[in-house]
Design a protein around this motif. Structure first.
Motif, short mmCIF file in Angstrom:
data_model
loop_
_atom_site.label_atom_id
_atom_site.label_comp_id
_atom_site.label_asym_id
_atom_site.label_seq_id
_atom_site.Cartn_x
_atom_site.Cartn_y
_atom_site.Cartn_z
N SER A 170 0.81 -1.23 0.00
CA SER A 170 0.00 0.00 0.00
C SER A 170 0.84 1.27 0.00
CB SER A 170 -0.94 0.01 1.23
OG SER A 170 -0.19 0.13 2.43
N SER A 171 2.16 1.16 0.13
CA SER A 171 3.01 2.34 0.21
C SER A 171 3.30 2.91 -1.17
CB SER A 171 4.35 1.99 0.89
OG SER A 171 4.17 1.62 2.24
N VAL A 172 3.27 4.23 -1.29
CA VAL A 172 3.71 4.89 -2.51
C VAL A 172 5.22 4.70 -2.67
CG1 VAL A 172 3.98 7.12 -3.66
CG2 VAL A 172 1.82 6.54 -2.54
N VAL A 173 5.97 4.92 -1.59
CA VAL A 173 7.41 4.66 -1.53
C VAL A 173 7.68 3.93 -0.22
CG1 VAL A 173 9.72 5.66 -1.52
CG2 VAL A 173 7.91 6.76 -2.85
N TRP A 174 8.28 2.75 -0.31
CA TRP A 174 8.46 1.92 0.89
C TRP A 174 9.82 2.17 1.55
CZ3 TRP A 174 9.88 -3.46 2.55
CH2 TRP A 174 9.10 -3.90 3.61
N GLY A 175 10.38 3.35 1.38
CA GLY A 175 11.68 3.64 1.96
C GLY A 175 11.64 3.68 3.48
N MET A 176 10.85 4.59 4.05
CA MET A 176 10.80 4.76 5.50
C MET A 176 10.24 3.52 6.22
SD MET A 176 9.81 8.83 5.63
CE MET A 176 9.06 8.71 7.25
N PRO A 177 9.04 3.04 5.85
CA PRO A 177 8.57 1.83 6.54
C PRO A 177 9.42 0.62 6.21
CG PRO A 177 7.06 2.46 4.78
CD PRO A 177 8.03 3.57 4.92
N GLY A 178 9.98 0.56 5.00
CA GLY A 178 10.85 -0.55 4.63
C GLY A 178 12.09 -0.62 5.51
N ALA A 179 12.66 0.54 5.87
CA ALA A 179 13.82 0.57 6.76
C ALA A 179 13.46 0.03 8.13
CB ALA A 179 14.36 2.00 6.87
N ILE A 180 12.25 0.33 8.60
CA ILE A 180 11.79 -0.19 9.89
C ILE A 180 11.68 -1.71 9.84
CG2 ILE A 180 9.84 -0.21 11.52
CD1 ILE A 180 11.35 2.44 11.50
N VAL A 181 11.07 -2.22 8.78
CA VAL A 181 10.86 -3.68 8.66
C VAL A 181 12.19 -4.41 8.47
CG1 VAL A 181 9.78 -5.48 7.25
CG2 VAL A 181 8.51 -3.39 7.78
N SER A 182 13.04 -3.90 7.58
CA SER A 182 14.29 -4.60 7.28
C SER A 182 15.25 -4.61 8.46
CB SER A 182 14.97 -3.98 6.06
OG SER A 182 15.32 -2.63 6.31
N ASN A 183 15.08 -3.69 9.39
CA ASN A 183 15.92 -3.67 10.60
C ASN A 183 15.24 -4.32 11.80
OD1 ASN A 183 18.59 -1.91 10.28
ND2 ASN A 183 17.03 -1.04 8.95
#
Length: 355
Positions: free
Chosen positions: A320-333
């Motif tokens: 659902s994210s337009v750009v998964w940068g910020m939430p992606g960093a949370i998930v990947s860490n």
């Protein structure tokens, strides 16, 4: 075989694997000018340029675009009114509003973002063409890099076992965040008293319109943060656009805002990191931090501090994210306690904050 061009379109070369761009603007000069900024770059392909919304919908019925560059003032349906129809017809296409009607800080720009536009850009003038081209390519690259989508995660709005009922909810967002915030806040009942603080990457001039938009969507007062403003139940507070929101405890058990203007590690002003780190100090286990769609990694370091203090971290899902940068960093860490789309996060807030 290449499908026929939609009415009002002119056929343009396609490149295999390139991000596909559709331009929608009633001015032939503007269409040509915008196309010329894109065509030299092999990672993009202008696959169509049409003069009105109906032509764009006809194009999307037989062809596809990854990104749509959309004017606002056009004959027939205007661009903002057309956003829901174009988003549906585009089946995942991102829309950037390119218009003289959406200057920085304008109400129309905030309205466009709230209705699902991924970003806005002021239409170029001859004397500012170089700056426009640079800004356009930056925005196109950001959206193109977010095109790979993962399978949707289960949308089960359950609070992780052992996590406390929140006494404050802090939300960080950037590109695509206004629309995501609207989806998150819309389900919340007016009776919910947990205060919400928001850091959204926007210029300071946007903030009065942004606060008004959130007031309407959330059906609760929304204030632009001021130094020493008290955090009050049932209200939303947004960062002012030129300062970070942090907090100090008060003798009566409440808390007040302290604005900071120092450089954050993320380089953002306002930044999500100091907001999260500060709620960790004041509320600890009783704080929830939510990271929505956005470029970069702002919020990751603050989320690390908040998680160490026992707070709950929630991230928007990739689909659902337009750009998964910020939430992606949370998930990947491994910082996210739960990953959900915005509407499901809103439902989870109801179950967790009003239990």
């Amino acid at each position: 075989m290449v499908p026929p061009a939609a009415p009002g379109a002119f056929p343009l070369a396609r490149r295999g694997g390139a991000t596909r761009i559709l331009i929608v603007d009633d001015s032939a000069v503007a269409r040509a000018l915008i196309a010329r900024q894109i065509e030299p770059h092999a990672r993009f392909a202008v696959v169509g340029a049409v003069s009105h919304v109906d032509a764009a919908l006809a194009f999307l019925a037989s062809d596809r675009a990854d990104i749509i560059l959309l004017d606002v003032a056009m004959p027939g349906m205007d661009g903002i009114t057309a956003l829901p129809s174009l988003l549906a017809a585009g089946q995942g296409a991102r829309i950037i509003i390119v218009s003289s009607s959406t200057p920085t800080g304008g109400a129309a720009a905030v309205q466009a973002l709230a209705h699902g536009a991924a970003d806005t850009l002021v239409k170029p003038r001859p004397q500012g063409l170089s700056d426009f081209a640079q800004a356009l390519l930056h925005k196109l690259d950001a959206l193109a890099l977010s095109d790979e989508r993962a399978a949707p995660l289960p949308s089960v709005p359950l609070l992780p076992i052992g996590h406390a009922r929140p006494e404050i909810i802090a939300i960080g967002a950037s590109t695509g965040g206004i629309h995501a915030l609207a989806q998150l806040l819309a389900p919340l009942p007016a009776t919910m008293t947990v205060p919400i603080v928001v850091t959204q990457h926007l210029p300071a001039s946007f903030m009065p319109f942004f606060a008004a938009q959130l007031t309407a969507v959330a059906r609760r007062p929304c204030d632009v943060a001021e130094d020493r403003m008290r955090v009050r139940p049932g209200r939303i507070i947004v960062a002012p656009g030129d300062a970070h929101i942090t907090f100090i405890p008060l003798a009566d058990g409440g808390a007040a805002i302290r604005l900071r203007h120092d450089r954050a590690s993320s380089g953002c002003l306002p930044s999500v990191d100091p907001m999260f780190a500060s709620i960790a100090e004041v509320w600890g286990t009783r704080a929830w931090g939510i990271v929505l769609t956005g470029m970069g990694r702002d919020g990751m370091e603050g989320a690390r501090v908040l998680k160490a203090a026992g707070g709950t971290i929630i991230a928007q899902d990739r689909e659902s994210s337009v750009v998964w940068g910020m939430p992606g960093a949370i998930v990947s860490n491994d910082l996210a306690d739960i990953v959900l789309p915005p509407g499901a996060i809103g439902t989870m807030i109801i179950t967790g904050a009003m239990a």
